[in-house]
Design a protein around this motif. Structure first.
Motif, PDB file in Angstrom:
ATOM      1  N   PHE A  34       0.861  -1.184   0.000  1.00  0.00           N
ATOM      2  CA  PHE A  34       0.000   0.000   0.000  1.00  0.00           C
ATOM      3  C   PHE A  34       0.896   1.232   0.000  1.00  0.00           C
ATOM      4  N   ASP A  35       0.702   2.064  -1.018  1.00  0.00           N
ATOM      5  CA  ASP A  35       1.561   3.208  -1.233  1.00  0.00           C
ATOM      6  C   ASP A  35       0.711   4.404  -1.651  1.00  0.00           C
ATOM      7  N   VAL A  36       1.119   5.613  -1.250  1.00  0.00           N
ATOM      8  CA  VAL A  36       0.345   6.806  -1.576  1.00  0.00           C
ATOM      9  C   VAL A  36       0.236   6.991  -3.085  1.00  0.00           C
ATOM     10  N   THR A  37       1.303   6.741  -3.800  1.00  0.00           N
ATOM     11  CA  THR A  37       1.308   6.943  -5.256  1.00  0.00           C
ATOM     12  C   THR A  37       0.648   5.800  -6.004  1.00  0.00           C
ATOM     13  N   HIS A  38       0.973   4.576  -5.626  1.00  0.00           N
ATOM     14  CA  HIS A  38       0.538   3.411  -6.400  1.00  0.00           C
ATOM     15  C   HIS A  38      -0.721   2.752  -5.853  1.00  0.00           C
ATOM     16  N   GLU A  90      -1.929  10.611   5.417  1.00  0.00           N
ATOM     17  CA  GLU A  90      -2.884  11.555   5.987  1.00  0.00           C
ATOM     18  C   GLU A  90      -3.095  12.748   5.074  1.00  0.00           C
ATOM     19  N   GLU A  91      -2.045  13.221   4.436  1.00  0.00           N
ATOM     20  CA  GLU A  91      -2.171  14.325   3.484  1.00  0.00           C
ATOM     21  C   GLU A  91      -3.003  13.931   2.274  1.00  0.00           C
ATOM     22  N   ALA A  92      -3.002  12.634   1.960  1.00  0.00           N
ATOM     23  CA  ALA A  92      -3.804  12.128   0.840  1.00  0.00           C
ATOM     24  C   ALA A  92      -5.260  11.897   1.228  1.00  0.00           C
ATOM     25  N   CYS A 131     -14.414  -3.304  -2.946  1.00  0.00           N
ATOM     26  CA  CYS A 131     -14.279  -1.869  -2.642  1.00  0.00           C
ATOM     27  C   CYS A 131     -15.402  -1.061  -3.287  1.00  0.00           C
ATOM     28  N   GLU A 132     -15.699  -1.378  -4.532  1.00  0.00           N
ATOM     29  CA  GLU A 132     -16.719  -0.619  -5.253  1.00  0.00           C
ATOM     30  C   GLU A 132     -18.101  -0.778  -4.654  1.00  0.00           C
ATOM     31  N   GLY A 143      -6.874   2.952  -5.925  1.00  0.00           N
ATOM     32  CA  GLY A 143      -6.042   4.089  -5.598  1.00  0.00           C
ATOM     33  C   GLY A 143      -6.224   4.504  -4.154  1.00  0.00           C
ATOM     34  N   VAL A 144      -5.288   5.304  -3.663  1.00  0.00           N
ATOM     35  CA  VAL A 144      -5.343   5.746  -2.269  1.00  0.00           C
ATOM     36  C   VAL A 144      -6.593   6.573  -1.999  1.00  0.00           C
TER      37      VAL A 144
END
Length: 259
Positions: free
Chosen positions: A182-186, A250-252, A203-204, A228-229
């Motif tokens: 789990f990554d902010v970008t990917h 958190e910023e995301a 998720c959907e 996505g994040v």
């Protein structure tokens, strides 16, 4: 070292290196070469590796440790994460659980929650993981819905288009994702594209999405993207998570709980 612990260590070394020599493995595990040869022969019989002259190689290009041999990795962290995730779920909710070691621990935490001991139902659990369904089916207060599909022997998950028919007909209050990375970008990801597709559908169909991941899963990426994040509401991880990584999540817009 017990046989199961030795087998787990052997498989993890094999995944890390791709190829394993008998003498090298014996030195790493501080056991005799004869013991390693016997272990490799037995693991080869279970089709968990391919035996070679003097050692072994991984079984296939998409090799992944079976669930029962991954469960001991970061066990205490996963259990803390799972307990915190279970506490985010309210009685009466419909909950989607993907497969994996951490989500299996979430299911176990839900099973022992005192306020979920009764209800009609106390929870509705939708899962594509056969092991989770098996553990919770004995709890009469839980309504268990299992997706269709073809079983993956490594993770006990059902994958493929047969699951679409079930998931297209339901709505969930929350989807709990177990992830490889789990990554902010990917975003959230899995090793297998078919597994990722089922997780994406969960998720959907959910009002909110919770990623349950110990800190070793954060900041990396894997082959198959789940979402996505921006689709994740909450990340529950352990206190070993890097502060900068937590800040970026958190910023995301992701709520991060560390336990």
């Amino acid at each position: 070292m017990s046989r199961d612990a030795r087998w787990q260590a052997l498989l993890e070394l094999l995944v890390e290196r791709g190829r394993l020599d008998v003498e090298e493995a014996a030195g790493a595990l501080s056991v005799s070469a004869a013991t390693i040869r016997r272990d490799l022969d037995q693991l080869a019989e279970q089709q968990m590796l391919v035996r070679t002259r003097g050692g072994a190689v991984v079984h296939g290009v998409s090799y992944e440790l079976p669930l029962r041999y991954k469960s001991a990795r970061n066990a205490s962290e996963k259990q803390r994460v799972a307990k915190a995730v279970a506490e985010l779920i309210a009685p009466g909710e419909a909950v989607g659980l993907t497969g994996g070691t951490t989500t299996t621990e979430v299911a176990r935490s839900l099973a022992v929650r005192g306020d979920l001991g009764s209800g009609s139902p106390a929870l509705t659990i939708v899962t594509n993981a056969l092991n989770i369904a098996n553990e919770l089916a004995v709890r009469p207060q839980f309504k268990i819905v299992v997706t269709g599909g073809v079983a993956l022997p490594q993770s006990y998950e059902l994958i493929g288009p047969l699951a679409d028919g079930v998931l297209s007909q339901i709505t969930l209050d929350v989807a709990v994702l177990g992830v490889v990375a789990f990554d902010v970008t990917h975003g959230a990801a899995a090793h297998d594209e078919a597994e990722a597709a089922i997780n994406r559908l969960l998720c959907e169909r959910a009002e909110r999405v919770v990623v349950a991941a110990d800190s070793s899963k954060l900041g990396g990426r894997a082959f198959a993207r789940i979402c996505g994040v921006e689709q994740v509401d909450t990340l529950v991880t352990d206190a070993g998570a890097d502060g900068e990584t937590v800040r970026r999540f958190e910023e995301a817009g992701v709520r991060v709980l560390t336990v």
